[in-house]
Design an enzyme around this catalytic site. Sequence first.
Site, PDB file in Angstrom:
ATOM      1  N   GLU A 101       5.485   7.016  -4.721  1.00 61.24           N
ATOM      2  CA  GLU A 101       5.655   5.913  -5.682  1.00 61.24           C
ATOM      3  C   GLU A 101       6.841   6.171  -6.616  1.00 61.24           C
ATOM      4  OE1 GLU A 101       3.998   2.882  -5.611  1.00 61.24           O
ATOM      5  OE2 GLU A 101       3.350   3.731  -3.705  1.00 61.24           O
ATOM      6  N   HIS A 107      -1.949   1.459  -7.632  1.00 60.34           N
ATOM      7  CA  HIS A 107      -1.102   1.706  -6.468  1.00 60.34           C
ATOM      8  C   HIS A 107       0.304   2.029  -6.970  1.00 60.34           C
ATOM      9  CE1 HIS A 107       0.372   0.415  -2.164  1.00 60.34           C
ATOM     10  NE2 HIS A 107       1.139   1.323  -2.692  1.00 60.34           N
ATOM     11  N   HIS A 113       9.843   3.673  -5.928  1.00 58.48           N
ATOM     12  CA  HIS A 113       9.890   2.632  -6.970  1.00 58.48           C
ATOM     13  C   HIS A 113      10.371   3.153  -8.332  1.00 58.48           C
ATOM     14  CE1 HIS A 113       7.838  -0.197  -4.301  1.00 58.48           C
ATOM     15  NE2 HIS A 113       6.969   0.756  -4.007  1.00 58.48           N
TER      16      HIS A 113
HETATM   17  P1  5GP Z   1       3.469  -4.421   2.593  1.00 58.61           P
HETATM   18  O1  5GP Z   1       4.502  -4.662   3.623  1.00 58.61           O
HETATM   19  O2  5GP Z   1       2.303  -3.622   3.057  1.00 58.61           O
HETATM   20  O3  5GP Z   1       3.106  -5.607   1.767  1.00 58.61           O
HETATM   21  O4  5GP Z   1       4.176  -3.471   1.541  1.00 58.61           O
HETATM   22  C1  5GP Z   1       4.580  -2.191   1.864  1.00 58.61           C
HETATM   23  C2  5GP Z   1       5.269  -1.586   0.683  1.00 58.61           C
HETATM   24  O5  5GP Z   1       6.496  -2.279   0.408  1.00 58.61           O
HETATM   25  C3  5GP Z   1       4.499  -1.677  -0.615  1.00 58.61           C
HETATM   26  O6  5GP Z   1       3.535  -0.709  -0.757  1.00 58.61           O
HETATM   27  C4  5GP Z   1       5.614  -1.531  -1.615  1.00 58.61           C
HETATM   28  O7  5GP Z   1       6.037  -0.194  -1.696  1.00 58.61           O
HETATM   29  C5  5GP Z   1       6.703  -2.352  -0.994  1.00 58.61           C
HETATM   30  N1  5GP Z   1       6.612  -3.763  -1.420  1.00 58.61           N
HETATM   31  C6  5GP Z   1       6.036  -4.797  -0.740  1.00 58.61           C
HETATM   32  N2  5GP Z   1       6.187  -5.955  -1.413  1.00 58.61           N
HETATM   33  C7  5GP Z   1       6.869  -5.647  -2.543  1.00 58.61           C
HETATM   34  C8  5GP Z   1       7.351  -6.432  -3.628  1.00 58.61           C
HETATM   35  O8  5GP Z   1       7.201  -7.654  -3.702  1.00 58.61           O
HETATM   36  N3  5GP Z   1       8.026  -5.758  -4.598  1.00 58.61           N
HETATM   37  C9  5GP Z   1       8.245  -4.442  -4.548  1.00 58.61           C
HETATM   38  N4  5GP Z   1       8.917  -3.882  -5.554  1.00 58.61           N
HETATM   39  N5  5GP Z   1       7.823  -3.677  -3.536  1.00 58.61           N
HETATM   40  C10 5GP Z   1       7.139  -4.262  -2.550  1.00 58.61           C
HETATM   41  P1  5GP Z   2       4.002   1.663  -0.539  1.00 63.93           P
HETATM   42  O1  5GP Z   2       5.276   1.957   0.175  1.00 63.93           O
HETATM   43  O2  5GP Z   2       3.081   0.836   0.220  1.00 63.93           O
HETATM   44  O3  5GP Z   2       4.071   1.630  -2.010  1.00 63.93           O
HETATM   45  O4  5GP Z   2       3.191   3.044  -0.464  1.00 63.93           O
HETATM   46  C1  5GP Z   2       2.141   3.267   0.329  1.00 63.93           C
HETATM   47  C2  5GP Z   2       2.324   4.693   0.821  1.00 63.93           C
HETATM   48  O5  5GP Z   2       1.511   5.548   0.049  1.00 63.93           O
HETATM   49  C3  5GP Z   2       1.918   4.815   2.254  1.00 63.93           C
HETATM   50  O6  5GP Z   2       2.747   5.765   2.873  1.00 63.93           O
HETATM   51  C4  5GP Z   2       0.513   5.326   2.147  1.00 63.93           C
HETATM   52  O7  5GP Z   2       0.136   6.105   3.247  1.00 63.93           O
HETATM   53  C5  5GP Z   2       0.566   6.176   0.895  1.00 63.93           C
HETATM   54  N1  5GP Z   2      -0.714   6.236   0.195  1.00 63.93           N
HETATM   55  C6  5GP Z   2      -1.322   7.372  -0.181  1.00 63.93           C
HETATM   56  N2  5GP Z   2      -2.477   7.100  -0.780  1.00 63.93           N
HETATM   57  C7  5GP Z   2      -2.625   5.760  -0.794  1.00 63.93           C
HETATM   58  C8  5GP Z   2      -3.629   4.896  -1.291  1.00 63.93           C
HETATM   59  O8  5GP Z   2      -4.657   5.276  -1.853  1.00 63.93           O
HETATM   60  N3  5GP Z   2      -3.408   3.554  -1.126  1.00 63.93           N
HETATM   61  C9  5GP Z   2      -2.289   3.065  -0.519  1.00 63.93           C
HETATM   62  N4  5GP Z   2      -2.149   1.746  -0.407  1.00 63.93           N
HETATM   63  N5  5GP Z   2      -1.317   3.860  -0.040  1.00 63.93           N
HETATM   64  C10 5GP Z   2      -1.490   5.199  -0.177  1.00 63.93           C
END
Ligand code: 5GP
Ligand code: 5GP
Length: 227
Positions: free
Chosen positions: A116, A62, A120
Site C-alpha cells: 500500500e 485496505h 499508493h
Molecule cells: P481492482 O482491479 O481489483 O478493482 O483493483 C486492484 C487495485 O488497483 C486496487 O487494490 C488498487 O490498488 C488499484 N485501484 C483500483 N481502482 C482504483 C482507483 O479508482 N483509484 C486508485 N487510486 N487505485 C485503484
Molecule cells: P491493491 O493493489 O489491490 O491495493 O492491493 C492488494 C494487494 O495487497 C494484493 O497483492 C493482495 O494480495 C494484497 N493483500 C494483502 N492482504 C490483503 C487483504 O487483507 N485484502 C486485500 N484486498 N488485499 C490484500
Amino acid sequence: MKSKCSVLINLLVLQNLAVLCVSQDFDFFYLVQQWPGSFCDSDKSSCCYPTTGKPAADFGIHGLWPNYNDGSYPQNCDSNNPFNESEISDLISSMRKNWPSLSCPSSNGESFWTHEWEKHGTCSESVLDQHDYFETTLGLKQQTKLLQSLQSAGINPNGKFYSLSDIRDAIKEGTGYTPWIECNEDSSGNSQLYQVYLCVDKSGSNLIECPVFPKGKCGSQIEFPTF
Ligand code: 5GP
Ligand code: 5GP
C-alpha cells in the site's frame, strides 16, 4: 540575441518541469475499507488469518489511495522511498488491529502495508510522509465508524441480504458523505458487500463528497456475510 534565446529556453524548460510536477500530483484520496467476511468467502481469494489470530469482526483498512478527478490515478511514484517499518513503530499495534492482512500466506501485515505504501502512499508523499500517511489513515478509519453506522440502521453482518441503497443511506447518515460500495461474489455467486470507498481531501484531513466514483456494480440486494 543568444542570451535572450537561452533565457527563453530556460523558461520553457522550467515551465515543462512545472507541468510534469503538477501532473504527478493528485486531487483527492479514496479511503478504502474492506469487510473481512467478504474477502474470506469470495470465490476469488483464499484467506489466511494473521499469525496473531483472527481479526475482530469489523471493517479493516485496505488503503488510502491518491486519485485524480478524472478517475485515473498515479501509482508506484517513488522507488527511492521504500516502506520502513521503523518509521511507524509507534503505530504497529493499532495497524495490526485496524489494518490486518487476510491474504495468504498468513502474515502480520507488513507485506500488505509495504504494498500500500509503495503503490499508493508514495504518490502522496508531497503531503504525507510515511508516518503521517499511516497515522492519517488510522485516524480516518476511527472517524468513519462504518460498522456502527450500518448497525444503527439495522444492517448487520449476519449473512442476510440488504438493499444497496439502504446500505449507502446508512453510511451517509453516519459519516455525512455518500460512499461508493464495491461488491464481490461469494462461492455461490451472490453479490456481497466487499469494500466501502469514502473520499478525503488532498490534505488527508476532511471527508469530502467524491469528485468521481470508481466503476463497477453490485446487485440491488447484497449480502452482508458474517465474519
Ligand atoms: P481492482 O482491479 O481489483 O478493482 O483493483 C486492484 C487495485 O488497483 C486496487 O487494490 C488498487 O490498488 C488499484 N485501484 C483500483 N481502482 C482504483 C482507483 O479508482 N483509484 C486508485 N487510486 N487505485 C485503484
Ligand atoms: P491493491 O493493489 O489491490 O491495493 O492491493 C492488494 C494487494 O495487497 C494484493 O497483492 C493482495 O494480495 C494484497 N493483500 C494483502 N492482504 C490483503 C487483504 O487483507 N485484502 C486485500 N484486498 N488485499 C490484500
